[in-house]
Motif scaffolding. Structure first.
Motif, PDB file in Angstrom:
ATOM      1  N   LYS A  85     -25.594  30.989 -34.914  1.00 52.60           N
ATOM      2  CA  LYS A  85     -24.386  30.162 -34.832  1.00 52.60           C
ATOM      3  C   LYS A  85     -24.716  28.677 -34.834  1.00 52.60           C
ATOM      4  O   LYS A  85     -23.981  27.868 -35.407  1.00 52.60           O
ATOM      5  N   LEU A 131     -21.239  39.756 -37.153  1.00 53.75           N
ATOM      6  CA  LEU A 131     -19.932  39.539 -36.528  1.00 53.75           C
ATOM      7  C   LEU A 131     -19.915  38.230 -35.741  1.00 53.75           C
ATOM      8  O   LEU A 131     -18.921  37.489 -35.785  1.00 53.75           O
ATOM      9  N   THR A 139     -20.105  35.097 -38.328  1.00 48.49           N
ATOM     10  CA  THR A 139     -18.873  34.936 -39.111  1.00 48.49           C
ATOM     11  C   THR A 139     -17.695  34.544 -38.226  1.00 48.49           C
ATOM     12  O   THR A 139     -16.783  33.850 -38.671  1.00 48.49           O
ATOM     13  N   SER A 140     -17.738  34.950 -36.951  1.00 44.44           N
ATOM     14  CA  SER A 140     -16.646  34.574 -36.051  1.00 44.44           C
ATOM     15  C   SER A 140     -16.633  33.063 -35.817  1.00 44.44           C
ATOM     16  O   SER A 140     -15.573  32.470 -35.621  1.00 44.44           O
ATOM     17  N   GLN A 166     -14.746  31.576 -38.642  1.00 45.81           N
ATOM     18  CA  GLN A 166     -13.312  31.797 -38.452  1.00 45.81           C
ATOM     19  C   GLN A 166     -12.725  30.851 -37.409  1.00 45.81           C
ATOM     20  O   GLN A 166     -11.598  30.382 -37.565  1.00 45.81           O
ATOM     21  N   LYS A 167     -13.491  30.551 -36.353  1.00 44.64           N
ATOM     22  CA  LYS A 167     -13.015  29.615 -35.333  1.00 44.64           C
ATOM     23  C   LYS A 167     -12.839  28.208 -35.890  1.00 44.64           C
ATOM     24  O   LYS A 167     -12.107  27.394 -35.332  1.00 44.64           O
ATOM     25  N   ASN A 199     -12.439  42.922 -37.885  1.00 47.99           N
ATOM     26  CA  ASN A 199     -12.800  41.555 -37.499  1.00 47.99           C
ATOM     27  C   ASN A 199     -12.361  40.514 -38.524  1.00 47.99           C
ATOM     28  O   ASN A 199     -12.752  39.347 -38.421  1.00 47.99           O
ATOM     29  N   ILE A 242     -13.129  40.133 -41.673  1.00 47.99           N
ATOM     30  CA  ILE A 242     -14.206  39.643 -42.532  1.00 47.99           C
ATOM     31  C   ILE A 242     -14.068  40.280 -43.908  1.00 47.99           C
ATOM     32  O   ILE A 242     -13.898  41.498 -44.031  1.00 47.99           O
ATOM     33  N   SER A 256      -9.873  41.919 -45.194  1.00 48.92           N
ATOM     34  CA  SER A 256      -9.514  40.647 -44.558  1.00 48.92           C
ATOM     35  C   SER A 256      -8.157  40.186 -45.034  1.00 48.92           C
ATOM     36  O   SER A 256      -7.593  40.742 -45.979  1.00 48.92           O
TER      37      SER A 256
END
Length: 202
Positions: free
Chosen positions: A104, A145, A148-149, A152-153, A179, A181, A202
């Motif tokens: 991240k 996950l 990729t989150s 998305q945030k 999720n 994606i 998605s």
């Protein structure tokens, strides 16, 4: 082929209005010069010509780190109808150490670099390519996950493509769907890939 011999191709109908975005991985391709592009065209001119024919452009940073200035210039020269995806560096998509916090942190640098595309509304998605050596495991799926989150945030969609057959299961599709994606459906591996059709994840 000289400038006098080159002829522009006919511009196809714009099907982006019907929800179809068509494009290629990159636009400044050497083999296209003198064929698709005029022999003496500049990079800027090639981008303009490309956008007359295609509504989608994939930019790869798979083997390099994205530079913000590149995306500042690109954002200035994109048409309102052009959408872009950006392939994230391999060191993020297929790291040597599958640590979610490190992943991240690296992805945040990418998000900051491609920010100009987000700001002008031209970034369609970040693409995570898991290569043919990356075998599925729960820890690696958890890493996908988590990283990729973060996209998305930051109001960025994410798509994943899997090159190893172990990922091509409907259970993985269900996890992606749960999720939000997207899946980039590719023809790799040749004998084990998902059938080439639309999968609503998605």
């Amino acid at each position: 082929m000289g400038q006098a011999d080159w002829q522009a191709m006919g511009i196809p109908p714009d099907i982006s209005r019907n929800g179809y975005l068509v494009g290629t991985a990159g636009f400044d391709l050497p083999d296209w010069v003198g064929r698709f592009y005029p022999p003496d065209s500049t990079v800027r001119k090639r981008l303009d010509i490309y956008q007359a024919y295609f509504s989608f452009l994939e930019i790869s940073n798979y083997f390099s780190d994205p530079q913000r200035e590149t995306y500042v210039q690109l954002a200035k020269n994109l048409r309102d109808s052009t959408e872009c995806s950006v392939r994230v560096p391999k060191r993020i998509a297929c790291p040597k150490v599958w640590n979610e916090d490190i992943g991240k942190s690296m992805l945040l640098e990418v998000i900051q670099a491609v920010g100009p595309l987000v700001e002008c509304g031209r970034l369609y998605s970040l693409v995570f390519s898991l290569d043919e050596k990356t075998v599925r495991s729960q820890s690696r799926l958890d890493y996908v996950l988590a990283t990729t989150s973060l996209a998305q945030k930051n109001r960025i969609d994410a798509h994943v493509e899997f090159w190893h057959k172990s990922w091509h299961t409907y259970g993985v599709l269900d996890v992606l769907k749960g999720n939000g994606i997207g899946i980039a459906n590719i023809e790799i591996p040749v004998s084990h890939a998902f059938p080439l059709k639309g999968y609503a994840t998605s």
